[in-house]
Design a protein around this motif. Structure first.
Motif, short mmCIF file in Angstrom:
data_model
loop_
_atom_site.label_atom_id
_atom_site.label_comp_id
_atom_site.label_asym_id
_atom_site.label_seq_id
_atom_site.Cartn_x
_atom_site.Cartn_y
_atom_site.Cartn_z
N TYR A 179 0.77 -0.97 -0.08
CA TYR A 179 -0.10 0.20 0.52
C TYR A 179 0.91 1.25 0.31
CZ TYR A 179 -4.25 -3.09 0.20
OH TYR A 179 -5.23 -3.34 0.82
N ALA B 26 1.76 1.78 -3.62
CA ALA B 26 1.13 2.48 -4.33
C ALA B 26 0.82 3.98 -4.03
CB ALA B 26 -0.23 1.44 -3.65
N PHE C 97 1.78 6.07 -7.09
CA PHE C 97 0.33 7.06 -7.78
C PHE C 97 0.90 8.28 -7.38
CE2 PHE C 97 -4.23 8.29 -7.99
CZ PHE C 97 -4.26 8.01 -9.62
N LYS D 17 2.75 14.43 -13.94
CA LYS D 17 1.71 14.93 -14.52
C LYS D 17 1.94 16.74 -14.64
CE LYS D 17 -2.46 12.50 -13.35
NZ LYS D 17 -2.96 13.03 -13.08
N ALA E 95 -6.17 18.91 -10.36
CA ALA E 95 -6.65 17.26 -10.15
C ALA E 95 -4.86 16.87 -9.08
CB ALA E 95 -7.04 16.76 -11.54
N VAL F 225 -4.63 14.85 -5.97
CA VAL F 225 -4.44 13.65 -4.85
C VAL F 225 -2.94 13.91 -4.13
CG1 VAL F 225 -3.54 11.84 -6.27
CG2 VAL F 225 -4.36 12.38 -7.23
N ALA G 86 -3.65 15.02 -0.77
CA ALA G 86 -4.64 14.18 -0.03
C ALA G 86 -3.80 13.01 0.47
CB ALA G 86 -5.72 13.48 -0.81
N GLY H 39 -2.77 3.27 -8.11
CA GLY H 39 -3.88 3.94 -8.15
C GLY H 39 -4.94 3.64 -7.22
N PHE I 115 -3.99 2.09 -4.20
CA PHE I 115 -3.95 2.82 -2.46
C PHE I 115 -5.75 3.41 -2.18
CE2 PHE I 115 -2.75 7.01 -0.41
CZ PHE I 115 -2.64 6.45 0.35
N ALA J 117 -7.86 1.49 -2.36
CA ALA J 117 -8.41 0.49 -0.97
C ALA J 117 -8.12 0.64 0.12
CB ALA J 117 -8.11 -1.28 -2.09
N TRP J 118 -6.76 1.15 0.07
CA TRP J 118 -6.82 0.95 1.68
C TRP J 118 -7.26 1.84 2.65
CZ3 TRP J 118 -2.96 5.24 3.52
CH2 TRP J 118 -2.29 5.19 5.06
N ASN J 119 -7.79 3.12 1.59
CA ASN J 119 -8.58 4.09 1.29
C ASN J 119 -9.71 3.69 2.29
OD1 ASN J 119 -6.61 6.54 2.94
ND2 ASN J 119 -5.60 5.74 0.15
N ALA K 12 -10.28 11.95 6.05
CA ALA K 12 -8.24 12.09 4.94
C ALA K 12 -8.38 11.05 3.67
CB ALA K 12 -7.41 12.37 6.39
N ASN L 196 -10.90 12.04 0.86
CA ASN L 196 -9.48 12.42 0.41
C ASN L 196 -8.83 12.16 -0.79
OD1 ASN L 196 -11.32 15.21 1.43
ND2 ASN L 196 -9.36 15.86 2.52
N VAL L 197 -8.59 11.36 -0.23
CA VAL L 197 -7.86 10.31 -1.55
C VAL L 197 -8.50 9.93 -2.09
CG1 VAL L 197 -6.22 8.14 -1.92
CG2 VAL L 197 -6.15 9.91 0.09
N ALA M 264 -10.29 12.68 -5.08
CA ALA M 264 -9.28 12.96 -5.14
C ALA M 264 -8.22 11.74 -6.80
CB ALA M 264 -7.82 13.58 -4.88
N THR M 265 -8.79 10.80 -6.43
CA THR M 265 -7.95 9.74 -7.14
C THR M 265 -8.94 9.16 -7.99
OG1 THR M 265 -6.58 8.43 -5.30
CG2 THR M 265 -7.20 7.28 -7.28
N ASN N 187 -10.84 11.50 -9.62
CA ASN N 187 -11.01 12.89 -10.36
C ASN N 187 -9.55 12.93 -10.94
OD1 ASN N 187 -14.03 14.48 -10.07
ND2 ASN N 187 -13.35 13.75 -8.47
N SER N 188 -8.62 11.70 -10.82
CA SER N 188 -7.74 12.10 -11.04
C SER N 188 -7.04 11.66 -12.78
CB SER N 188 -5.89 11.33 -10.42
OG SER N 188 -6.62 10.61 -10.48
#
Lengths: 151, 151
Positions: A31, A34, A38, A45, A61, A65, A68, B35, B38, B40-42, B61, B64-65, B68-69, B71-72
């Motif tokens: 994790y 990851a 990411f 970008k 965006a 990420v 966050a 992506g 990470f 999945a962890w959240n 928190a 938010n991850v 953000a992910t 929308n990335s």
């Protein structure tokens, strides 16, 4: 009623403790890698936007990420047994990372601060300011890599 | 002056195009898996908070991850050559994913909507509302997994 409440509280605590401890060392390493990977894509970008055509939405965006991720409490993914390869999960973390918690905290706080600022600056759409803050963010990443990451 | 500006514009476009195409298929797969992992962890952290002791800050928190992910712009990581294992990077994506762009878009938009709502609800600290929205978010993940992910 008291017993019911007590049971709920205990269940709650148990759940919380389990939430922290349910992860195997190899899962923690997976994790955290990851998260860093990411983030790297999103840093890339922003770099491409700064060097090429600047697209505010894409930079916002990506900065979201990054911030966050920095604020997600990744310290929990450096638990016992995650200092070396385990369960097929390799790691580049140096042993020193686990022996210098104060230095780790200092670098982590600096990195969180810079990513929060990057998120804020990205929202303004000011490419020149983003370039400066992107540099500072990269430096805060590098400070930890130089000290606590192999190669 | 005109030539200078033209050069800048071309350099900008070139940079932009390079930014999109500099990634090898195996890098795209690596980053998209990062992506999802990470996230999945959240998602797991929010689940643990709902089942155990609820900590608003941790849920915020994590949400938010996740938002953000979502929308990335991860669609950029499903480029040509990423439909099967390449360069040692395995993938569970089904071939249908690349043949049904309208369905992919529909599922992706629904998932983005639910994660944005999860982020909003998490900020209120209302655990019961988070539980409901967490369920909807999970369903939007599952809808895509069921249709486009192997096993």
């Amino acid at each position: 009623m008291k017993k019911f409440v007590t049971t709920l509280v205990l269940a709650g605590l148990a759940g919380s403790v389990m939430a922290q401890q349910a992860l195997k060392p190899e899962e923690m390493i997976k994790y955290r890698k990851a998260g860093y990977n990411f983030m790297a894509w999103n840093m890339g970008k922003i770099k491409a936007n700064l060097e090429g055509t600047y697209n505010k939405d894409q930079v916002v965006a990506a900065a979201n990420v990054i911030a966050a991720t920095a604020n997600s409490g990744m310290g929990a993914l450096f638990g016992p047994g995650t200092d070396k390869e385990v369960g097929g999960q390799t790691t580049r973390v140096k042993p020193e990372f686990f022996k210098e918690p104060d230095k780790v905290k200092e670098l982590a706080m600096a990195y969180i601060k810079e990513t929060n600022e990057l998120q804020k600056v990205a929202a303004t759409g000011d490419a020149a300011a983003v370039k400066v803050q992107f540099g500072k963010t990269g430096e805060s990443c590098k400070a930890c890599h130089d000290k606590f990451r192999k190669d």
